[in-house]
Each structure stands twice: as C-alpha cells, then as structure tokens.
Design an enzyme around this catalytic site. Structure first.
Site, PDB file in Angstrom:
ATOM      1  N   ASP A  83       0.637  -1.426  -0.042  1.00 26.34           N
ATOM      2  CA  ASP A  83      -0.016   0.017  -0.063  1.00 26.34           C
ATOM      3  C   ASP A  83       0.905   1.352   0.027  1.00 26.34           C
ATOM      4  O   ASP A  83       0.583   2.189   0.698  1.00 26.34           O
ATOM      5  CB  ASP A  83      -1.047   0.099   1.012  1.00 26.34           C
ATOM      6  CG  ASP A  83      -1.659  -1.206   1.323  1.00 26.34           C
ATOM      7  OD1 ASP A  83      -2.093  -1.646   0.456  1.00 26.34           O
ATOM      8  OD2 ASP A  83      -2.067  -1.618   2.629  1.00 26.34           O
ATOM      9  N   GLU A  95     -11.305  -0.040  -3.711  1.00 30.71           N
ATOM     10  CA  GLU A  95     -10.558   0.337  -2.745  1.00 30.71           C
ATOM     11  C   GLU A  95      -9.347   1.044  -3.216  1.00 30.71           C
ATOM     12  O   GLU A  95      -8.979   1.235  -4.387  1.00 30.71           O
ATOM     13  CB  GLU A  95      -9.964  -0.535  -1.634  1.00 30.71           C
ATOM     14  CG  GLU A  95      -9.225  -1.647  -2.097  1.00 30.71           C
ATOM     15  CD  GLU A  95      -8.738  -2.871  -1.232  1.00 30.71           C
ATOM     16  OE1 GLU A  95      -9.273  -2.859  -0.309  1.00 30.71           O
ATOM     17  OE2 GLU A  95      -8.063  -3.817  -1.910  1.00 30.71           O
TER      18      GLU A  95
HETATM   19  O1  FUB Z   1      -3.313  -3.633   3.315  1.00 23.82           O
HETATM   20  C1  FUB Z   1      -4.699  -3.985   3.724  1.00 23.82           C
HETATM   21  C2  FUB Z   1      -5.589  -3.632   2.429  1.00 23.82           C
HETATM   22  O2  FUB Z   1      -5.310  -4.523   1.617  1.00 23.82           O
HETATM   23  C3  FUB Z   1      -5.548  -2.122   2.072  1.00 23.82           C
HETATM   24  O3  FUB Z   1      -6.360  -1.203   3.015  1.00 23.82           O
HETATM   25  C4  FUB Z   1      -6.172  -2.454   0.798  1.00 23.82           C
HETATM   26  O4  FUB Z   1      -6.040  -1.242  -0.069  1.00 23.82           O
HETATM   27  C5  FUB Z   1      -5.473  -3.550   0.202  1.00 23.82           C
HETATM   28  O5  FUB Z   1      -4.280  -3.343  -0.143  1.00 23.82           O
END
Ligand code: FUB
Length: 324
Positions: free
Chosen positions: A16, A223
């Site tokens: 991330d 996301e």
């Molecule tokens: O790293 C945890 C979660 O996985 C993140 O919040 C998302 O964007 C995905 O990468």
C-alpha cells in the site's frame, strides 16, 4: 535509483505505498505486513499490521532507507488492531500521517499522527478524526492549498456498511444493476484538526455520463484511492478489487465527477493491488505492491515502482507488471 520492478526492501514485508517527494527525496508511506500462517478471508483478517515503517530513496544511488518503526498501535489509545494503508500530508510545517485502523469495537476509523520530519517518528492524536470511517485514506493538496482526503474500501474496509449514512453492521453492496458504492472525499480544515465538510461521494461516470454500476466489476471502485493532477486535470485512480486492476478516471474538479478513462496497471501476483503516482525530477512513477517475493502469499507483499507514461491526449499507458 533502485532497480524498477524489484522489491524496495525485503527485510520486512511492505504494501500500500503512498509516495511523495519531500526535500528532493521520494518518501514512501507503506503498510507493514506481518507474516503468519492464518487463512485469508473476505474480511481481510489476514492483514494484521501493527506498526508503520517509512522508506525513502533518491536518484543518486540505489539505496532505499528504512527509517524504522515510526508509530505502533500500542501508542494509539483508540486503536484495537489493523493499521492499514496510510498516507501523509505536509502542511503548517508539519507532516500529518493519516491512517486507518479498527477501533475498540472493530469499526474502521481514520486517525492522524504528527511529526516535524517526513521520516517521523509520529505522535498520534488520542481520538480518530470525527466523522471518519472505512479505510485507505489518501491525501491531495490542490494549488490553492486545500487538503482533500479520499478514502473507502469495500468488504473488510466496511464502506458498503455506510450506504444509509451511518454504520449498519448488516450493510451490503447494491444489486449489480444499481450504481456502485462510491468512494468518499472530505476537505480538511486548514488547521488539519478534522473534516471541514461531511464526506461526499466521489462519482465515477461511464462513457454515457452514467454512474458505474455495482456489477461493472472491471471498472467500479473497490479500494485504494489516489489523486494526482496532470496538465490541469484531476486523475482519480483506484483498485477494482475483485478484478485486480488499477483503474483511473479524469475530472475537472477535485470533488468530481470523474469519467472512467482506462487501466493503469494490469493484475499483479496476489489478490490486492494498491498504488500511488508521483512526479520526481520530471518523470512520473507508479508505486505498487505485489506478492512475487513471497510466491503469492497475499499478506506478504513487497512495494515496487516503475515509470509511468502519458499519451499526448493525457491518457496513461497501461502497465503490464514486469518480473525480474
Ligand atoms: O493492506 C490492507 C488492505 O489491502 C488495504 O487497505 C487495501 O488497499 C489492500 O491493499
């Protein structure tokens, strides 16, 4: 500069990446994946991060510095677990680390921790940002100095549980022929104490000017938002989650709406894909993660980067992940 498409570091697992240039260096604000032998599930329980490390690099050498642990969940009174994807804002001579975590009731909120240095360490506030929810905050400062925070993630990130305006533990995604759940954007107050506005929908439109549908999983938001500006246009990019691409949409205003414009990154090894885009010494770079180094273990990810290229019409050339 570090070789492209190779892990920035391998002594810890990182994911991330939110990349920014400060003091002529690229600083990367990633999640810190913790290895374990637990199973994956749709709630993201496998992502058990407990602290943050910050990385930095420049183009004078191939060295990537790990600035060490800069914030641990035990320092943050409201947090129970899961320090997920962070970002940083530089304003008021202060670096504000904005991060999501589950509170003591297991509900994701966004918190802030402050430092006078880009590499931390960071001192957390005692409470989350009032009115904040879900995950994956990313920051954008426009030319007028206004700070925007984009955020939200489906499933483990709980975004679909806010469709009625407040947290509904039984909230679900819309039907496939209904408009998709939108990511959110809020403007920060100038003193960075909280949201100056109630979080609003970031609307992504299709080629006919209609909001993308929930069933359009190749294009709808899941996301991992990022915002950058190029030639006066606002580029909102994000992960499509279940279809594993980084997609983008272009608008004339940081609040949107944005028109879907294509893919930036084809699927990488691993379920999640999460990115940032930064300009450094007149080149544009995509920071991303994959699970190549752990041979496909979803919660053991490594941050990498590669160059990103614009076409003359402002569209972005789709990148196919390269493995060295
Ligand atoms: O790293 C945890 C979660 O996985 C993140 O919040 C998302 O964007 C995905 O990468």
């Amino acid at each position: 500069m570090k070789k492209q498409n190779t892990p920035l570091v391998t002594h810890i697992f990182t994911a991330d990446p939110s990349a920014h240039v400060f003091n002529d260096r690229i600083y990367i604000y990633p999640s810190h994946d913790i290895p374990h032998d637990g199973e994956d599930n749709d709630n993201g329980d496998e992502y058990q991060m407990r602290d943050y490390h910050i990385l930095s690099m420049d183009d004078k050498s191939d060295e990537v510095i790990d600035h060490g642990e800069v914030l641990h969940q035990d320092q943050i009174p409201w947090v129970k677990e899961q320090l997920w994807a962070p970002d940083v804002v530089y304003k008021n001579d202060t670096y504000y680390l904005v991060f999501p975590a589950r509170d003591k009731d297991g509900i994701f909120k966004l918190g802030i921790a402050e430092s006078k240095n880009p590499e931390g360490p960071f001192t957390p506030r005692k409470e989350p940002i009032p009115g904040s929810f879900s995950i994956d905050p990313c920051s954008f400062i426009d030319d007028d100095g206004k700070v925007y925070i984009y955020f939200g993630g489906l499933w483990g990130g709980q975004l679909e549980k806010y469709r009625e305006g407040s947290f509904n533990p039984n909230g679900t995604e819309p039907e496939k022929n209904e408009p998709a759940v939108c990511p959110k954007v809020a403007v920060m107050t100038d003193d960075m104490e909280g949201f100056a506005s109630t979080p609003a929908d970031v609307v992504i439109l299709d080629e006919n000017g209609k909001p993308l549908l929930a069933g359009d999983e190749d294009r709808r938001y899941f996301e991992g938002p990022w915002m950058h500006k190029y030639n006066g246009k606002y580029y909102f990019s994000y992960s499509t989650g279940t279809t594993h691409t980084i997609a983008y949409a272009i608008g004339d205003n940081p609040l949107g709406p944005f028109k879907y414009a294509g893919k930036i990154l084809e699927p990488v090894i691993g379920w999640t894909t999460h990115h940032s885009i930064v300009e450094y010494h007149d080149k544009w770079y995509l920071f991303y993660h994959d699970c190549e180094y752990s041979k496909g273990i979803n919660h053991r990810r490594c941050v990498k980067y590669c160059e990103l290229t614009y076409n003359a019409d402002g569209t972005i050339q789709t990148i196919t992940p390269q493995y060295n």
